[in-house]
Motif scaffolding. Structure first.
Motif, PDB file in Angstrom:
ATOM      1  N   PHE A 156      -1.759  61.010 -50.221  1.00 39.80           N
ATOM      2  CA  PHE A 156      -2.248  60.817 -48.858  1.00 39.80           C
ATOM      3  C   PHE A 156      -1.290  61.372 -47.822  1.00 39.80           C
ATOM      4  CE2 PHE A 156      -0.441  56.521 -50.143  1.00 39.80           C
ATOM      5  CZ  PHE A 156       0.802  56.729 -49.596  1.00 39.80           C
ATOM      6  N   PHE A 157      -1.759  61.409 -46.594  1.00 39.79           N
ATOM      7  CA  PHE A 157      -0.903  61.573 -45.422  1.00 39.79           C
ATOM      8  C   PHE A 157      -1.305  60.501 -44.427  1.00 39.79           C
ATOM      9  CE2 PHE A 157      -4.335  64.785 -45.207  1.00 39.79           C
ATOM     10  CZ  PHE A 157      -5.014  64.363 -44.065  1.00 39.79           C
ATOM     11  N   GLY A 158      -0.401  60.148 -43.534  1.00 42.17           N
ATOM     12  CA  GLY A 158      -0.647  59.050 -42.609  1.00 42.17           C
ATOM     13  C   GLY A 158      -1.589  59.430 -41.479  1.00 42.17           C
ATOM     14  N   ILE A 159      -2.424  58.462 -41.066  1.00 42.52           N
ATOM     15  CA  ILE A 159      -3.335  58.627 -39.935  1.00 42.52           C
ATOM     16  C   ILE A 159      -2.951  57.622 -38.856  1.00 42.52           C
ATOM     17  CG2 ILE A 159      -5.729  58.361 -39.166  1.00 42.52           C
ATOM     18  CD1 ILE A 159      -5.269  60.862 -40.807  1.00 42.52           C
ATOM     19  N   GLU A 160      -2.591  58.115 -37.678  1.00 43.97           N
ATOM     20  CA  GLU A 160      -2.193  57.240 -36.588  1.00 43.97           C
ATOM     21  C   GLU A 160      -3.420  56.763 -35.829  1.00 43.97           C
ATOM     22  OE1 GLU A 160       0.768  58.862 -34.059  1.00 43.97           O
ATOM     23  OE2 GLU A 160       2.148  59.352 -35.682  1.00 43.97           O
ATOM     24  N   ILE A 161      -3.546  55.443 -35.709  1.00 37.58           N
ATOM     25  CA  ILE A 161      -4.644  54.825 -34.969  1.00 37.58           C
ATOM     26  C   ILE A 161      -4.033  53.802 -34.021  1.00 37.58           C
ATOM     27  CG2 ILE A 161      -6.790  53.505 -35.123  1.00 37.58           C
ATOM     28  CD1 ILE A 161      -7.148  54.551 -37.955  1.00 37.58           C
ATOM     29  N   ASP A 162      -3.939  54.160 -32.764  1.00 36.35           N
ATOM     30  CA  ASP A 162      -3.316  53.300 -31.753  1.00 36.35           C
ATOM     31  C   ASP A 162      -1.905  52.922 -32.209  1.00 36.35           C
ATOM     32  OD1 ASP A 162      -3.136  51.976 -29.340  1.00 36.35           O
ATOM     33  OD2 ASP A 162      -4.125  50.165 -30.034  1.00 36.35           O
ATOM     34  N   ASP A 163      -1.623  51.636 -32.405  1.00 37.30           N
ATOM     35  CA  ASP A 163      -0.282  51.193 -32.781  1.00 37.30           C
ATOM     36  C   ASP A 163      -0.118  51.042 -34.288  1.00 37.30           C
ATOM     37  OD1 ASP A 163       0.587  51.094 -30.160  1.00 37.30           O
ATOM     38  OD2 ASP A 163      -0.021  49.001 -29.886  1.00 37.30           O
ATOM     39  N   TYR A 164      -0.988  51.654 -35.061  1.00 35.97           N
ATOM     40  CA  TYR A 164      -0.979  51.483 -36.510  1.00 35.97           C
ATOM     41  C   TYR A 164      -1.016  52.844 -37.208  1.00 35.97           C
ATOM     42  CZ  TYR A 164      -2.165  46.740 -35.137  1.00 35.97           C
ATOM     43  OH  TYR A 164      -2.142  45.504 -34.546  1.00 35.97           O
ATOM     44  N   THR A 165      -0.566  52.852 -38.460  1.00 41.29           N
ATOM     45  CA  THR A 165      -0.710  54.032 -39.308  1.00 41.29           C
ATOM     46  C   THR A 165      -1.430  53.616 -40.581  1.00 41.29           C
ATOM     47  OG1 THR A 165       1.328  55.010 -38.467  1.00 41.29           O
ATOM     48  CG2 THR A 165       0.454  55.915 -40.508  1.00 41.29           C
TER      49      THR A 165
END
Length: 508
Positions: free
Chosen positions: A411-420
């Motif tokens: 995987f690679f990280g997905i940034e969603i607001d204050d979360y990954t």
């Protein structure tokens, strides 16, 4: 603040045009103008990203059927998001087992691969893993324990270069006392005391080694540089010289490359044809480093032959996962990348099979390997399993130990607001199109982990089995003095199962 505004605009546009009803009064017609909360928008985003980039996205329901915002009435935000993510991961069913691909026995409510973390100034567990441990530093004591009997607790491993290693503690040592008081594995109070010591800033303990030499020491938690090699040696056997490498983690190339070069230079000088790679505690790491190890083992005659493919879902392969336009691509310094008159985003990357097929490129001078014996356990995962699967079509690979973790996805990280969020984006398959080891790789010779002896000890059960096979002495399995691998482990494993891909190619 600008980052949050940009995030909010992108998601609100997506929601108002495709998913939600709004209220305005154009032409005198009243329309619902409900404004979703920040939590609801994040719930939407988690599902919508999965719907496009999850490896098994084609098995997910529609937005309307899943109803992400129904989770908003639950507890704190992170727990809500984790609950939603778990439910998302249970739709894709492995036809071979009849269970979800992300089913993990004994961990109800937790996906096997996916997770989400709050970004707290880069102090989340996975952020720390990437920024410190996998880059070659840690700040713990550098060892772990296993209880193998009611009154016997052994050192399971010691990280080379750690505080414990420098103090003289080694795998196989018996833990006698903590804080001056004797400890037993069948005492809940003792177990609690040991775990508390791991959490503290100092750890006073007494251990006894194989020669009955007693060591009293107080460890002080401190930052240290990790050597990812537990042990390496060239073993003399009746069938010739055998290379042995116990490798703890696929850390960054800057941390692993020099030590791997040194080890394999010794193997090359010895002209070994048999090598034992001990990955029993290696939970993975960077794929680029896994490639480096593979290319040390293979002969140069395999140059430019296919190693493996990172296979993304059809939507991503076709460049149609447009939600990725909300994720800006960064360079090694964390800066935006100029691309076609704008900043590059994750949808600009090449997810095609051709663009993600990797080939051999020989490293080092070792050209004589014919047989690879790999020691595995349920802690062997991700990049470790990738090494095994990649070598299988080309060399004689024999597995010794217990069934591995089973993680052929990355995987690679997905940034969603204050979360990954981390969810499987691709599966790796070798040149024979093999890669469905979701329930782990089953060993050719099942041998329990023998924590009574150090790495590289030729009497240790797994290594002894490998040597017996190599020498053909008629004994191809050595019993372990530990009765089961499902024993009580104290302290952390080196790290969790990860297969991190940082190599990126923009579409031409």
């Amino acid at each position: 603040m600008m980052k949050q505004l940009k995030w909010g605009f992108a998601l609100c546009y997506l929601f108002t045009t495709a998913l939600t009803a709004c209220k305005d009064y154009s032409e005198g017609v009243e329309v619902d103008t409900y404004e979703p909360s920040r939590t609801e928008l994040t719930l939407d985003s988690i599902f919508l990203y999965a719907k496009e980039i999850y490896f098994w996205n084609d098995q997910l329901p529609t937005y309307e059927d899943f109803a992400p915002r129904a989770y908003a009435a639950s507890t704190d935000d992170l727990s809500i998001f984790e609950e939603e993510l778990y439910d998302i991961t249970q739709f894709a069913i492995n036809s071979e087992t009849g269970r979800p691909y992300e089913y993990r026995q004994g961990y109800a409510g937790t996906p096997k691969y996916s997770f989400i973390e709050e970004n707290e100034s880069n102090t989340s567990a996975f952020a720390v893993l990437q920024s410190s441990y996998l880059d070659g530093t840690d700040d713990d004591y550098g060892f772990a324990l296993t209880a193998i009997a009611a009154n016997e607790i052994r050192v399971r491993y010691v990280v080379t270069g750690s505080t414990a290693y420098k103090a003289g503690i080694r795998r196989g040592d018996i833990l006698i006392a903590v804080g001056g008081e004797e400890v037993r594995a069948d005492s809940n109070a003792d177990i609690t005391r040991i775990n508390s010591a791991f959490d503290g800033d100092t750890f006073e303990l007494t251990v006894m080694d194989q020669d009955s030499v007693v060591l009293n020491t107080t460890l002080v938690r401190s930052t240290y540089t990790i050597n990812p090699v537990f042990k390496d040696s060239v073993l003399e056997t009746s069938a010739g010289k055998v290379g042995y490498l116990a490798y703890s983690t696929f850390s960054s190339l800057s941390n692993s490359q020099d030590v791997l070069d040194e080890v394999f230079a010794e193997f090359a000088a010895a002209n070994i044809k048999d090598v034992v790679i001990d990955l029993r505690y290696n939970g993975g790491g960077y794929i680029a480093t896994a490639d480096y190890l593979i290319n040390q083992i293979i002969p140069s005659s395999l140059n430019n032959r296919d190693m493996y493919v990172e296979r993304y879902n059809e939507l991503m392969q076709g460049g149609d996962a447009t939600i990725l336009e909300n994720q800006l691509l960064k360079d090694a310094n964390g800066d935006n990348i100029d691309y076609r008159g704008r900043y590059a985003n994750y949808n600009d990357l090449d997810y095609s099979e051709d663009g993600n097929t990797f080939t051999f490129s020989k490293e080092g001078d070792l050209e004589t390997i014919e047989n690879v014996y790999v020691i595995i356990s349920d802690a062997t995962a991700s990049a470790s399993e990738l090494v095994i699967n990649t070598l299988k079509p080309y060399l004689n690979v024999i597995l010794i130990g217990t069934t591995s973790y089973g993680k052929p996805v990355g995987f690679f990280g997905i940034e969603i607001d204050d979360y990954t969020m981390y969810i499987p984006n691709f599966q790796t398959v070798n040149s024979d199109e093999e890669g469905d080891y979701f329930d782990g790789m089953v060993p050719d010779f099942e041998i329990n982990d023998d924590v009574t002896r150090d790495f590289g000890d030729t009497e240790e059960s797994c290594l002894a089995t490998a040597i017996a096979i190599i020498t053909g002495d008629g004994t191809t399995a050595r019993s372990s003095s530990t009765s089961s691998y499902s024993l009580l482990h104290l302290g952390n494993m080196p790290h969790t199962a990860v297969m991190i891909e940082h190599r990126r190619t923009l579409k031409q």
